[in-house]
Design an enzyme around this catalytic site. Structure first.
Site, short mmCIF file in Angstrom:
data_model
loop_
_atom_site.label_atom_id
_atom_site.label_comp_id
_atom_site.label_asym_id
_atom_site.label_seq_id
_atom_site.Cartn_x
_atom_site.Cartn_y
_atom_site.Cartn_z
N HIS A 134 10.45 13.41 -42.53
CA HIS A 134 11.80 13.68 -42.01
C HIS A 134 12.65 14.36 -43.09
O HIS A 134 13.34 15.35 -42.84
CB HIS A 134 12.48 12.38 -41.56
CG HIS A 134 12.04 11.88 -40.23
ND1 HIS A 134 10.77 11.45 -39.98
CD2 HIS A 134 12.73 11.73 -39.06
CE1 HIS A 134 10.67 11.05 -38.73
NE2 HIS A 134 11.86 11.22 -38.14
N GLU B 55 26.14 -10.24 -5.77
CA GLU B 55 25.81 -8.91 -5.25
C GLU B 55 27.03 -8.32 -4.54
O GLU B 55 27.43 -7.19 -4.79
CB GLU B 55 24.63 -9.03 -4.27
CG GLU B 55 24.24 -7.72 -3.61
CD GLU B 55 23.22 -7.93 -2.50
OE1 GLU B 55 22.61 -6.93 -2.10
OE2 GLU B 55 23.04 -9.07 -2.02
N HIS B 56 27.60 -9.09 -3.62
CA HIS B 56 28.83 -8.70 -2.93
C HIS B 56 29.93 -9.69 -3.29
O HIS B 56 29.71 -10.90 -3.23
CB HIS B 56 28.64 -8.75 -1.41
CG HIS B 56 27.50 -7.93 -0.89
ND1 HIS B 56 26.23 -8.46 -0.73
CD2 HIS B 56 27.43 -6.63 -0.50
CE1 HIS B 56 25.43 -7.52 -0.26
NE2 HIS B 56 26.12 -6.40 -0.12
N SER C 18 19.64 -11.43 -0.73
CA SER C 18 21.03 -11.01 -0.58
C SER C 18 21.99 -12.17 -0.80
O SER C 18 21.65 -13.33 -0.59
CB SER C 18 21.25 -10.43 0.83
OG SER C 18 20.52 -9.24 0.99
N HIS D 196 21.04 -12.29 7.02
CA HIS D 196 20.03 -11.40 6.45
C HIS D 196 18.68 -12.09 6.31
O HIS D 196 17.64 -11.49 6.54
CB HIS D 196 20.47 -10.90 5.07
CG HIS D 196 21.16 -9.59 5.10
ND1 HIS D 196 20.57 -8.44 5.57
CD2 HIS D 196 22.41 -9.22 4.73
CE1 HIS D 196 21.41 -7.43 5.48
NE2 HIS D 196 22.54 -7.87 4.97
N ASN E 188 9.56 -6.85 1.30
CA ASN E 188 9.21 -8.26 1.20
C ASN E 188 8.64 -8.57 -0.18
O ASN E 188 8.67 -7.74 -1.09
CB ASN E 188 8.22 -8.64 2.31
CG ASN E 188 6.91 -7.86 2.23
OD1 ASN E 188 6.56 -7.30 1.19
ND2 ASN E 188 6.17 -7.82 3.33
N GLN F 246 0.82 -1.21 0.00
CA GLN F 246 0.00 0.00 0.00
C GLN F 246 0.86 1.27 0.00
O GLN F 246 0.46 2.30 -0.56
CB GLN F 246 -0.98 0.00 1.18
CG GLN F 246 -0.35 -0.05 2.56
CD GLN F 246 -0.15 -1.47 3.07
OE1 GLN F 246 0.00 -2.40 2.29
NE2 GLN F 246 -0.14 -1.62 4.39
N ASP G 20 28.28 -1.89 3.79
CA ASP G 20 26.88 -1.88 4.22
C ASP G 20 26.54 -0.62 5.01
O ASP G 20 25.39 -0.18 5.01
CB ASP G 20 26.59 -3.11 5.09
CG ASP G 20 26.31 -4.35 4.27
OD1 ASP G 20 26.17 -4.22 3.04
OD2 ASP G 20 26.24 -5.44 4.85
N GLU H 173 14.96 5.24 -45.26
CA GLU H 173 13.99 4.68 -44.31
C GLU H 173 12.55 5.00 -44.70
O GLU H 173 11.63 4.67 -43.95
CB GLU H 173 14.28 5.21 -42.90
CG GLU H 173 15.57 4.64 -42.30
CD GLU H 173 15.69 4.86 -40.80
OE1 GLU H 173 14.99 5.75 -40.27
OE2 GLU H 173 16.47 4.14 -40.16
#
Length: 434
Positions: free
Chosen positions: A419, A326-327, A237, A262, A211, A188, A360, A414
């Site tokens: 144009h 990621e890391h 992660s 994590h 989440n 929401q 981090d 084209e």
């Protein structure tokens, strides 16, 4: 397969190797998709009233005021220790230094005489930051998002977080110049930021983790014409560590566990050419795991994690690039020499004294990173994500005349007659003036 199982990469088949680098599946379902779609439509139609109903339903909280008052933020500041405030100040200073250095100089060139081309940057006008709630408030993410937004010059920066909002989040928002904070979380909140309500303003771009419902909401609003852009695709992660025989097992284990704690869907991988190092790291992980408050979460993550022995460091780099973590932590002698070979990683940490925790929180780099293989095409979050590039061109009469026949030829090829006409009309006008 247990995390303590040490795997010889070169004894595996190609299919087994592929399986070893597979990530835990992201939890998605038709029910989440439908639920989120309904939430988006409801908030869009009913605004603040829908937000209050969802707070009562999902957060079990009665929200009287959606906007957090200045008095509440000041009171939150008073409840925090000076030690924590000072630590936040140091982190913000380093984040400011690194992200200010990312400002791009304007491009201004003459591609040929009389044809001037420029590239300039402008801030995204309004951005919304989403910060999850829960037992461990992610106030560091406020620092990572709000600081570059301020440096970029975004005119409107607002933040949403589920009620009750932690004091640390409120103080971090104030410290980094967030203008308004709202007591709203979940899908929401994403709907409110994307469409706007009586209290929450509509923004151009939404940033922040969440989440499965928040992630799905961000995906959906980014695909709606009346929605909002988002920072990047989200996933669990992960960390990959490359270590040689000279690495410190306890350091390696602590870095693996800092990611594993994590969440149960996190993944950690060790690549090393030294089998003894893999064994010693496994032992260190077990010792340290016993002391962690989030040991059960970390243990679940370790069930999908890997200890892999390779032929040499070059093969470690090859496998790491294939995985695209990621890391990426490189704990080897002369770790920097391996960096040029790295092609896919969100953020890289070199040597014994560069734990992932530094990035981090406080080294200055951004901890919002592509994960789940998106490092192949996406970058770590930076100043550019809060900006837009715009090009400018200006042709003089002489520049236009020199380029006109080229444009006419290309447009005719084209079959875009209008144009071509836009050029031909001007060519004829110049002839009449001559």
């Amino acid at each position: 397969m247990s995390f303590n199982t040490i795997i010889d990469w070169n004894s595996c088949t190609a299919e087994q190797q592929r399986q070893l680098l597979m990530r835990p599946a992201i939890s998605t379902s038709e029910s989440i998709t439908r639920t989120v779609n309904d939430i988006l439509d409801n908030v869009k139609a009913r605004g603040d009233e829908a937000l209050r109903e969802y707070s009562a339903k999902f957060d079990k909280t009665t929200v009287t005021a959606l906007t957090v008052s200045a008095e509440e933020i000041a009171a939150a500041s008073e409840r925090l220790s000076d030690e924590l405030k000072q630590a936040m100040a140091v982190a913000v200073k380093n984040i400011e230094t690194f992200h200010t250095a990312q400002k791009l100089p304007p491009v201004d060139v003459e591609t040929q005489p009389g044809v001037r081309c420029q590239q300039v940057t402008r801030p995204v006008a309004s951005v919304g930051l989403y910060i999850p709630g829960g037992s461990a408030p992610l106030f560091s993410t406020v620092l990572m998002l709000a600081t570059p937004a301020r440096i970029a010059g975004c005119k409107k920066v607002v933040l949403c977080s589920p009620p009750p909002i932690a004091d640390e989040i409120l103080y971090a928002a104030q410290l980094c110049g967030v203008q308004d904070v709202f007591n709203v979380g979940g899908a929401q909140a994403i709907a409110a930021l994307a469409f706007g309500t009586e209290s929450v303003p509509k923004v151009d771009k939404i940033f922040g983790p969440g989440n499965a419902f928040v992630t799905e909401a961000k995906r959906q609003v980014s695909q709606r014409l009346d929605g909002a852009a988002i920072d990047m695709p989200a996933g669990p992660s992960e960390v990959l560590v490359i270590a040689d025989s000279g690495a410190t097992p306890d350091f390696v284990a602590s870095d693996l566990l800092s990611q594993a704690e994590h969440g149960p869907d996190s993944q950690v991988i060790l690549l090393t050419p030294a089998a003894d190092m893999a064994r010693r790291v496994a032992e260190a992980v077990e010792r340290q795991l016993a002391e962690l408050p989030r040991a059960e979460t970390a243990r679940q993550a370790l069930s999908a994690s890997r200890l892999i022995v390779t032929k040499d460091l070059a093969q470690c780099v090859e496998i790491s690039n294939q995985y695209g973590p990621e890391h990426l932590i490189i704990q080897t002698r002369n770790a920097r020499v391996l960096v040029d070979g790295i092609t896919s990683a969100g953020s890289v940490f070199l040597g014994d004294w560069s734990p992932e925790s530094a990035g981090d929180y406080a080294s200055g780099t951004n901890h919002v990173l592509p994960t789940y293989g998106y490092t192949a095409t996406c970058s770590s979050l930076g100043l550019a994500d809060f900006q837009k590039r715009m090009t400018v061109q200006e042709l003089s009469k002489e520049g236009f005349s020199a380029l006109a026949s080229t444009i006419e030829t290309l447009a005719a090829a084209e079959r875009l007659t209008a144009h071509k006409n836009a050029v031909t009309l001007r060519v004829n006008a110049l002839k009449e003036q001559a």
